[in-house]
Design an enzyme around this catalytic site. Structure first.
Site, mmCIF file in Angstrom:
data_model
loop_
_atom_site.group_PDB
_atom_site.id
_atom_site.type_symbol
_atom_site.label_atom_id
_atom_site.label_comp_id
_atom_site.label_asym_id
_atom_site.label_seq_id
_atom_site.Cartn_x
_atom_site.Cartn_y
_atom_site.Cartn_z
ATOM 1 N N ARG A 159 1.068 -1.367 -0.004
ATOM 2 C CA ARG A 159 -0.373 -0.168 0.170
ATOM 3 C C ARG A 159 1.113 0.929 -0.222
ATOM 4 N NH1 ARG A 159 -4.067 1.906 5.100
ATOM 5 N NH2 ARG A 159 -2.323 2.750 5.452
ATOM 6 N N TYR A 171 -2.968 11.534 6.486
ATOM 7 C CA TYR A 171 -3.523 9.490 6.633
ATOM 8 C C TYR A 171 -2.275 9.060 6.006
ATOM 9 C CZ TYR A 171 -4.823 5.293 7.245
ATOM 10 O OH TYR A 171 -5.462 3.960 7.190
ATOM 11 N N ASP A 222 -5.082 4.174 0.434
ATOM 12 C CA ASP A 222 -6.267 4.105 1.091
ATOM 13 C C ASP A 222 -6.547 5.925 1.000
ATOM 14 O OD1 ASP A 222 -8.659 3.914 2.716
ATOM 15 O OD2 ASP A 222 -7.396 3.290 4.182
ATOM 16 N N HIS A 224 -9.060 6.951 2.491
ATOM 17 C CA HIS A 224 -9.520 7.079 4.116
ATOM 18 C C HIS A 224 -10.873 7.678 3.920
ATOM 19 C CE1 HIS A 224 -9.267 6.800 8.791
ATOM 20 N NE2 HIS A 224 -8.736 5.269 8.051
ATOM 21 N N GLU A 248 -9.202 1.999 -1.633
ATOM 22 C CA GLU A 248 -10.178 2.079 -0.556
ATOM 23 C C GLU A 248 -10.861 3.350 -0.619
ATOM 24 O OE1 GLU A 248 -8.852 0.237 3.517
ATOM 25 O OE2 GLU A 248 -6.651 0.493 2.110
ATOM 26 N N GLU A 274 -14.183 -1.825 6.252
ATOM 27 C CA GLU A 274 -13.544 -1.944 7.206
ATOM 28 C C GLU A 274 -14.167 -1.081 8.681
ATOM 29 O OE1 GLU A 274 -10.483 1.299 8.707
ATOM 30 O OE2 GLU A 274 -9.390 0.318 6.767
ATOM 31 N N ARG A 295 -13.293 -5.201 2.759
ATOM 32 C CA ARG A 295 -12.925 -5.111 4.132
ATOM 33 C C ARG A 295 -13.277 -5.483 5.538
ATOM 34 N NH1 ARG A 295 -8.724 -3.996 3.598
ATOM 35 N NH2 ARG A 295 -8.751 -2.307 5.358
ATOM 36 N N GLU A 351 -4.513 -7.256 5.002
ATOM 37 C CA GLU A 351 -4.174 -5.723 5.349
ATOM 38 C C GLU A 351 -2.525 -6.634 6.668
ATOM 39 O OE1 GLU A 351 -4.396 -1.547 6.827
ATOM 40 O OE2 GLU A 351 -5.834 -3.205 7.100
ATOM 41 N N TRP A 414 -12.502 11.810 8.873
ATOM 42 C CA TRP A 414 -11.299 11.361 8.699
ATOM 43 C C TRP A 414 -10.643 9.617 8.414
ATOM 44 C CZ3 TRP A 414 -8.809 7.982 11.627
ATOM 45 C CH2 TRP A 414 -7.136 7.881 11.286
#
Length: 414
Positions: A159, A171, A222, A224, A248, A274, A295, A351, A414
């Site tokens: 990643r 991030y 990612d 986020h 992601e 996630e 995920r 991951e 975030w």
């Protein structure tokens, strides 16, 4: 004395002890330990980053007292009891608590059977579990340097996260290169975000990575949850020439239809989930094939019993698993996830963010890394335990995740 239904003798599978262990070997973890009258014990991860004590309280006050005397073999009935028996269903606290109990019970069942958990689930579907590491740096050059390091360690998938010019914090970028812990203070710190500054940097990062690493390594990124659907579609389209393994969490997924718009604009594979707590969070995304990788993680979505349902639904729709595996998931969750990964037919990737030496000492485990793959090991159960005496030497420390604001002060994701 608890008798079996025939009233003949004490049931050696009856649960006689269930307790919560909170420890902080570098970061906070919440663990459930369940033991049967026959002396078999299992553990499950109950860590919810930044809200650990909420889950610990929910378990201690509402869940674990209801376990005493129950038959540990009745995993499905116990799962249904805690899910259907709570009028206020789902949510991260409830589902994390249920997950911890569920994984601990699967651990006990596999130990009782004398086999590794993946055999109990149906046996191995592959030799090992492909994992990805996190290469990050303050600049693109620093990220590429870290990516080379991961490739040298044998990783087949990496990643990529780099700093954004003009932003003080980004991030995924941290001082520690093998560990990333975003919960950085007792009260949430505030970071500034700019989509306009971010969007041009990611294609440059991937272009540099392909030039430096070639085309044999899988590259991931990612977002986020920070983009609107149309912005995510634009970024996915810009990345298409570099063939990313996935993009992601490109937009918040509360509105699952958002991903239909992204699909209309890019062929870059999409991964999400996630923060999902149940199959209902992903049902439309999977049914309509709006994503390529789910995920959802065992610890936040009800454990093995429920995530297995999600994986089966995904399999019907050509969606693969790509479980979350950041440092805030304890080795107990990682061990269980690896057994699940080794078995599940529609596995994609896992991951793998490494834990500190202190965490590994508190949670001795059987899983091993070799040439970009993890194997859960062949110990009975999920192969992870907890050293309670050592855990007690690392007391809880308040830690919160950051929050994000736009440059004009507006709250952002975030």
């Amino acid at each position: 004395m608890t008798l079996d239904r025939a009233g003949s003798a004490p049931n050696k599978h009856a649960i006689v002890d269930a307790r919560v262990i909170v420890t902080c070997p570098g970061r906070n973890f919440v663990t459930v330990r369940i033991e049967t009258r026959g002396g078999v014990h299992g553990i499950g991860d109950a860590t919810l980053n930044g809200r650990e004590l909420a889950v610990a309280s929910y378990l201690t006050d509402h869940v674990l007292p209801c376990l005493i005397g129950r038959d540990a073999r009745q995993i499905e009935d116990i799962w249904q009891f805690f899910y259907r028996g709570a009028y206020w269903r789902r949510g991260p606290v409830t589902m994390t608590a249920i997950a911890a109990v569920d994984v601990a019970l699967w651990d006990i069942k596999a130990k009782t059977a004398g086999m590794p958990l993946y055999d109990l689930l149906g046996g191995a579907s592959r030799r090992g579990v492909m994992v990805y590491g996190h290469a990050n740096g303050g600049t693109i050059d620093e990220t590429i340097e870290q990516a080379r390091h991961y490739r040298a360690m044998g990783y087949k998938a990496i990643r990529l996260q780099s700093g954004v010019p003009g932003l003080a914090a980004t991030y995924g970028v941290s001082r520690d290169k093998l560990f990333y812990e975003p919960a950085d203070s007792a009260r949430p710190t505030e970071q500034v975000w700019s989509t306009a500054k971010y969007l041009p940097t990611v294609p440059k990062l991937f272009e540099a990575a392909r030039e430096a690493l070639g085309w044999e390594v899988h590259l991931l990124h990612d977002v986020h949850h920070r983009l609107t659907p149309i912005e995510a579609g634009r970024l996915g389209k810009d990345l298409e020439p570099f063939r990313p393994f996935w993009l992601e969490d490109c937009t918040p997924a509360e509105n699952q239809e958002s991903f239909r718009l992204i699909r209309q604009h890019t062929t870059t594979p999409l991964a999400v989930g996630e923060v999902f707590n149940s199959v209902w969070d992903a049902k439309q995304l999977i049914d309509e094939q709006l994503i390529d990788y789910i995920r959802t993680t065992l610890v936040h979505a009800g454990g093995i019993s429920h995530v297995r349902r999600i994986a089966h639904l995904a399999e019907l729709n050509n969606v693969r698993t790509g479980f979350h595996g950041a440092t805030d998931l304890s080795p107990a969750c990682m061990g269980a996830a690896l057994h699940f990964d080794l078995w599940v037919p529609n596995f994609g990737i896992q991951e793998y963010m490494r834990h500190t030496a202190e965490t590994d000492a508190v949670f001795p485990h059987a899983y091993t890394f070799d040439q970009g793959e993890l194997h859960p090991g062949d110990a009975p159960g999920h192969g992870v335990d907890i050293d309670e005496k050592l855990a007690a030497t690392f007391p809880y420390r308040a830690a919160s995740l950051p929050i994000s604001r736009l440059e004009d002060g507006t709250m952002s994701d975030w």
